[in-house]
Design an enzyme around this catalytic site. Structure first.
Site, PDB file in Angstrom:
ATOM      1  N   ASP A 131      48.904  51.459  36.194  1.00 35.82           N
ATOM      2  CA  ASP A 131      47.600  50.846  36.484  1.00 35.82           C
ATOM      3  C   ASP A 131      46.689  51.050  35.278  1.00 35.82           C
ATOM      4  O   ASP A 131      46.364  52.184  34.923  1.00 35.82           O
ATOM      5  CB  ASP A 131      47.026  51.534  37.729  1.00 35.82           C
TER       6      ASP A 131
ATOM      7  N   VAL B 205      44.142  42.266  37.791  1.00 36.49           N
ATOM      8  CA  VAL B 205      43.624  43.362  36.957  1.00 36.49           C
ATOM      9  C   VAL B 205      42.096  43.303  36.881  1.00 36.49           C
ATOM     10  O   VAL B 205      41.422  44.336  36.833  1.00 36.49           O
ATOM     11  CB  VAL B 205      44.303  43.325  35.571  1.00 36.49           C
ATOM     12  N   ASP B 206      41.534  42.113  36.955  1.00 34.05           N
ATOM     13  CA  ASP B 206      40.067  41.936  36.956  1.00 34.05           C
ATOM     14  C   ASP B 206      39.468  42.662  38.154  1.00 34.05           C
ATOM     15  O   ASP B 206      38.510  43.442  38.033  1.00 34.05           O
ATOM     16  CB  ASP B 206      39.762  40.430  37.034  1.00 34.05           C
TER      17      ASP B 206
ATOM     18  N   GLY C  65      49.822  36.641  35.643  1.00 33.61           N
ATOM     19  CA  GLY C  65      49.633  36.749  37.093  1.00 33.61           C
ATOM     20  C   GLY C  65      49.111  35.445  37.661  1.00 33.61           C
ATOM     21  O   GLY C  65      49.798  34.419  37.636  1.00 33.61           O
TER      22      GLY C  65
HETATM   23  N1  APR Z   1      46.964  47.325  35.794  1.00 31.58           N
HETATM   24  C1  APR Z   1      47.775  46.673  34.930  1.00 31.58           C
HETATM   25  N2  APR Z   1      48.229  45.428  35.122  1.00 31.58           N
HETATM   26  C2  APR Z   1      47.852  44.810  36.275  1.00 31.58           C
HETATM   27  C3  APR Z   1      47.009  45.411  37.227  1.00 31.58           C
HETATM   28  C4  APR Z   1      46.567  46.733  36.950  1.00 31.58           C
HETATM   29  N3  APR Z   1      45.771  47.399  37.797  1.00 31.58           N
HETATM   30  N4  APR Z   1      46.812  44.522  38.263  1.00 31.58           N
HETATM   31  C5  APR Z   1      47.522  43.420  37.952  1.00 31.58           C
HETATM   32  N5  APR Z   1      48.154  43.589  36.770  1.00 31.58           N
HETATM   33  C6  APR Z   1      49.044  42.655  36.064  1.00 31.58           C
HETATM   34  C7  APR Z   1      49.657  41.553  36.879  1.00 31.58           C
HETATM   35  O1  APR Z   1      50.800  42.034  37.584  1.00 31.58           O
HETATM   36  C8  APR Z   1      50.036  40.582  35.766  1.00 31.58           C
HETATM   37  O2  APR Z   1      51.270  40.944  35.171  1.00 31.58           O
HETATM   38  O3  APR Z   1      48.254  41.994  35.086  1.00 31.58           O
HETATM   39  C9  APR Z   1      48.913  40.776  34.730  1.00 31.58           C
HETATM   40  C10 APR Z   1      47.857  39.668  34.723  1.00 31.58           C
HETATM   41  O4  APR Z   1      47.649  39.228  36.069  1.00 31.58           O
HETATM   42  P1  APR Z   1      46.191  38.794  36.599  1.00 31.58           P
HETATM   43  O5  APR Z   1      45.375  39.997  36.778  1.00 31.58           O
HETATM   44  O6  APR Z   1      46.421  37.865  37.759  1.00 31.58           O
HETATM   45  O7  APR Z   1      45.539  37.977  35.382  1.00 31.58           O
HETATM   46  P2  APR Z   1      45.744  36.460  34.930  1.00 31.58           P
HETATM   47  O8  APR Z   1      47.117  35.945  35.233  1.00 31.58           O
HETATM   48  O9  APR Z   1      45.283  36.428  33.507  1.00 31.58           O
HETATM   49  O10 APR Z   1      44.725  35.654  35.856  1.00 31.58           O
HETATM   50  C11 APR Z   1      43.362  35.885  35.660  1.00 31.58           C
HETATM   51  O11 APR Z   1      42.916  36.031  38.010  1.00 31.58           O
HETATM   52  O12 APR Z   1      42.055  37.932  38.916  1.00 31.58           O
HETATM   53  C12 APR Z   1      41.733  36.672  38.491  1.00 31.58           C
HETATM   54  O13 APR Z   1      39.450  36.837  37.761  1.00 31.58           O
HETATM   55  C13 APR Z   1      40.787  36.723  37.318  1.00 31.58           C
HETATM   56  O14 APR Z   1      40.436  34.359  37.292  1.00 31.58           O
HETATM   57  C14 APR Z   1      41.095  35.428  36.643  1.00 31.58           C
HETATM   58  C15 APR Z   1      42.601  35.300  36.823  1.00 31.58           C
END
Ligand code: APR
Length: 186
Positions: free
Chosen positions: A9, A32-33, A123
């Site tokens: 994480d 991750v956001d 993601g």
């Molecule tokens: N720590 C590390 N990696 C993480 C975590 C965490 N806590 N949570 C999720 N991930 C990973 C996911 O498994 C994925 O491999 O981060 C990667 C990116 O996934 P997303 O967070 O969905 O980001 P993204 O694909 O860039 O989409 C961004 O999603 O959450 C919304 O506000 C955000 O609109 C934006 C979009």
């Protein structure tokens, strides 16, 4: 420059800067956001709202990066960078590469010594983790080719949230660069 690949994480990592796979509104989301905003606490969103009220009234365009404080996180800064969303036809690898490059610039300008990246785009935004990893590896290596001797950054952590992404990072970063990549940067 040290590169580490870890599974876990990103909000738990004690590095100077963690990169947030944000969205253009900067108002948080899921993935991750969502994890970063939840762990940082409300002051992070408050700082993002200030950015929207000043520097980025229309939001932060995909591929750009901006730093804020990190609230309750162990990191010193959060660097927000929206990846391109494949689900709405944003398939530019250059824009995704810019997320990594611009985050390095922003972290370096702050004097950070270490930075952690999630798999931006892999993601909700629908990118294949292997493609993200290759783009990340090329962007990070090219940036350090130019700035290695002048930047404060000396540690990059790639954070995978699952084994598939961890394997993708290892495949991309453990593969030696070809002569062409070394000479031409691609
Ligand atoms: N720590 C590390 N990696 C993480 C975590 C965490 N806590 N949570 C999720 N991930 C990973 C996911 O498994 C994925 O491999 O981060 C990667 C990116 O996934 P997303 O967070 O969905 O980001 P993204 O694909 O860039 O989409 C961004 O999603 O959450 C919304 O506000 C955000 O609109 C934006 C979009």
């Amino acid at each position: 420059m040290q590169i580490d690949i870890v599974q876990g994480d990103i909000t738990k990592l004690k590095v100077d800067a963690i990169v947030n796979a944000a969205n253009t509104s900067l108002f948080g989301g899921g993935g991750v956001d969502g994890a970063i905003h939840a762990a940082a606490g409300p002051e992070l969103l408050a700082e993002c709202r200030k950015l929207r009220a000043t520097t980025y009234p229309d939001g932060l365009a995909s591929g750009l990066a901006v730093a804020t404080g990190a609230g309750n996180l162990p990191a010193r800064w959060v660097i927000h960078t929206p990846g391109p969303n494949r689900h709405v036809g944003q398939t530019s690898t250059r824009v995704l590469s810019n997320c990594f490059t611009n985050s390095l610039y922003v972290a370096s300008r702050r004097g950070a010594t270490s930075i952690a990246f999630p798999a931006i785009g892999a993601g909700a935004y629908g990118w294949d983790p292997e493609e993200v990893a290759l783009i990340a590896a090329e962007a990070i290596r090219n940036w350090f080719d130019t700035y290695r001797h002048v930047t404060s950054l000396h540690r990059v952590v790639l954070v995978a949230y699952n084994t598939d992404v961890e394997a993708a990072f290892h495949k991309a970063f453990d593969t030696p660069r070809t002569d062409s990549e070394l000479i031409h940067g691609h």
